[in-house]
Motif scaffolding. Sequence first.
Motif, short mmCIF file in Angstrom:
data_model
loop_
_atom_site.label_atom_id
_atom_site.label_comp_id
_atom_site.label_asym_id
_atom_site.label_seq_id
_atom_site.Cartn_x
_atom_site.Cartn_y
_atom_site.Cartn_z
N UNK A 169 0.82 -1.20 0.00
CA UNK A 169 0.00 0.00 0.00
C UNK A 169 0.86 1.25 0.00
N UNK A 170 1.98 1.20 0.70
CA UNK A 170 2.85 2.38 0.77
C UNK A 170 3.49 2.69 -0.56
N UNK A 171 3.68 1.67 -1.41
CA UNK A 171 4.45 1.87 -2.62
C UNK A 171 3.61 1.88 -3.89
N UNK A 172 2.34 1.48 -3.82
CA UNK A 172 1.56 1.37 -5.04
C UNK A 172 1.54 2.66 -5.83
N UNK A 173 1.27 3.77 -5.13
CA UNK A 173 1.16 5.03 -5.85
C UNK A 173 2.47 5.50 -6.42
N UNK A 174 3.60 5.01 -5.89
CA UNK A 174 4.90 5.43 -6.40
C UNK A 174 5.22 4.87 -7.75
N UNK A 175 4.36 4.02 -8.26
CA UNK A 175 4.70 3.30 -9.49
C UNK A 175 4.85 4.19 -10.68
N UNK A 176 4.20 5.38 -10.67
CA UNK A 176 4.27 6.17 -11.88
C UNK A 176 4.80 7.56 -11.68
N UNK A 177 5.53 7.75 -10.61
CA UNK A 177 6.13 9.06 -10.44
C UNK A 177 7.01 9.40 -11.63
N UNK A 178 7.67 8.37 -12.20
CA UNK A 178 8.58 8.60 -13.31
C UNK A 178 7.96 8.28 -14.64
N UNK A 179 6.62 8.19 -14.70
CA UNK A 179 6.01 7.96 -16.00
C UNK A 179 6.09 9.20 -16.86
N UNK A 180 6.25 10.37 -16.22
CA UNK A 180 6.42 11.59 -16.98
C UNK A 180 7.83 11.65 -17.54
N UNK A 181 7.96 12.31 -18.69
CA UNK A 181 9.22 12.25 -19.42
C UNK A 181 10.34 12.99 -18.69
N UNK A 182 10.00 14.12 -17.99
CA UNK A 182 11.04 14.91 -17.39
C UNK A 182 11.47 14.33 -16.05
N UNK A 210 -8.87 12.12 -12.11
CA UNK A 210 -8.55 10.70 -12.23
C UNK A 210 -8.33 10.34 -13.69
N UNK A 211 -9.12 10.92 -14.59
CA UNK A 211 -8.93 10.68 -16.03
C UNK A 211 -7.57 11.16 -16.49
N UNK A 212 -7.12 12.29 -15.94
CA UNK A 212 -5.79 12.82 -16.29
C UNK A 212 -4.71 11.87 -15.78
N UNK A 213 -4.82 11.45 -14.53
CA UNK A 213 -3.83 10.53 -13.98
C UNK A 213 -3.78 9.24 -14.78
N UNK A 214 -4.94 8.70 -15.10
CA UNK A 214 -5.00 7.48 -15.90
C UNK A 214 -4.39 7.70 -17.28
N UNK A 215 -4.72 8.82 -17.90
CA UNK A 215 -4.24 9.10 -19.25
C UNK A 215 -2.75 9.32 -19.32
N UNK A 216 -2.16 9.81 -18.23
CA UNK A 216 -0.72 10.05 -18.20
C UNK A 216 0.06 8.83 -17.70
N UNK A 217 -0.65 7.74 -17.41
CA UNK A 217 0.03 6.50 -17.09
C UNK A 217 0.14 6.17 -15.63
N UNK A 218 -0.52 6.92 -14.75
CA UNK A 218 -0.47 6.57 -13.33
C UNK A 218 -1.33 5.33 -13.08
N UNK A 219 -1.01 4.56 -12.03
CA UNK A 219 -1.69 3.27 -11.81
C UNK A 219 -3.07 3.42 -11.20
N UNK A 220 -3.93 4.17 -11.85
CA UNK A 220 -5.31 4.31 -11.41
C UNK A 220 -6.21 3.99 -12.60
N UNK A 221 -7.37 3.43 -12.32
CA UNK A 221 -8.37 3.20 -13.36
C UNK A 221 -9.43 4.28 -13.27
N UNK A 222 -10.26 4.37 -14.30
CA UNK A 222 -11.29 5.41 -14.32
C UNK A 222 -12.34 5.19 -13.25
N UNK A 223 -12.40 3.99 -12.72
CA UNK A 223 -13.39 3.70 -11.67
C UNK A 223 -12.79 3.74 -10.27
N UNK A 224 -11.52 4.11 -10.17
CA UNK A 224 -10.88 4.20 -8.85
C UNK A 224 -11.51 5.32 -8.03
N UNK A 225 -11.79 5.06 -6.78
CA UNK A 225 -12.37 6.08 -5.90
C UNK A 225 -11.31 7.14 -5.59
#
Length: 299
Positions: A10-23, A45-60
């Motif tokens: 749980x502590x690390x799940x959100x860290x999965x896409x910190x580096x999904x951005x190019x810079x 949430x749509x923006x996070x999903x679209x940029x590759x963060x580990x969230x789905x469109x149905x995530x609360x």
Amino acid sequence: MWNGSTNAVAALLGGALLWSLAEPIAIYQPAWAARTQDYTPDQFISVLNGLGYPVTLTTVFNSPVVQQSIRDFQLQYRLPVDGTLNPPTQDIAADLVRKLQTDLNRVVKLENPLPASQFYGRQTEAAVRLFQQQNKLPETGIATLETRQRINDILNDALPRPGQGSSPGGSSGGAVQGIYTEAQLRSLLLGFGYDVNPQQPLNGTSAVRAIQDIQFLYGLPQTGQADQRTQEIMATLVKNLRNSLKVVLRSNLPITQFYDAQAQAAVREFQTRYGLAVNGSANLAVRSQIDAAARRVNP
């Protein structure tokens, strides 16, 4: 195969896409002044999903994975890190989506050009999917790191346009389709604490199980194959780790996607300082401790 605690996951799940951005981490200079309106939770949430963060469109929205993804986004752009939709966070997100849409209009022949808005909706997803199709990328509709890099490369004339004799993704010398070679992937799996035989190929039992474990932890199909999306997640995890080590150790550790001798030495230093078993291996529990220590430095 190493098994970590659910708390560490749980502590690390959100860290999965910190580096999904190019810079890399840097002060971001937006090209537009600000968003035109505040995001609703679903829109962000749509923006996070679209940029590759580990969230789905149905995530609360108030779920831990969304809150952590927002924190990672904020850390990436040197914003106030509070896990909320504060104004600077919304402004940077709006700018990123507008830039993506404007760039897509330049490189993809769209029947209906994108409006350069702040929203990542179906029209943007379709344009991203079309670009991925034209450039032989996985057709996800998600603007992954590889997708945005390819867009930038085309705009900078660093890559030939499709149909001009290029062969994207071609590799040799034991390379896997994507970011890593087989040897680099084995080093990464070993560095993350998995019991992988360094002499066996990636389709060996131990490597397949290790890859399946990573895929399970980060919500990917558990194929056991190091496909492009899996490699992107792995690259992000290593970059997060190296960045956190750099913060905690106050070192000049370069932020790359490789678990190399420098990363191993930094992990050993962290383990020594914090009274852990010193082996240079950053399994999930160790990564969780490193992440927590970095947040204490930069709350």
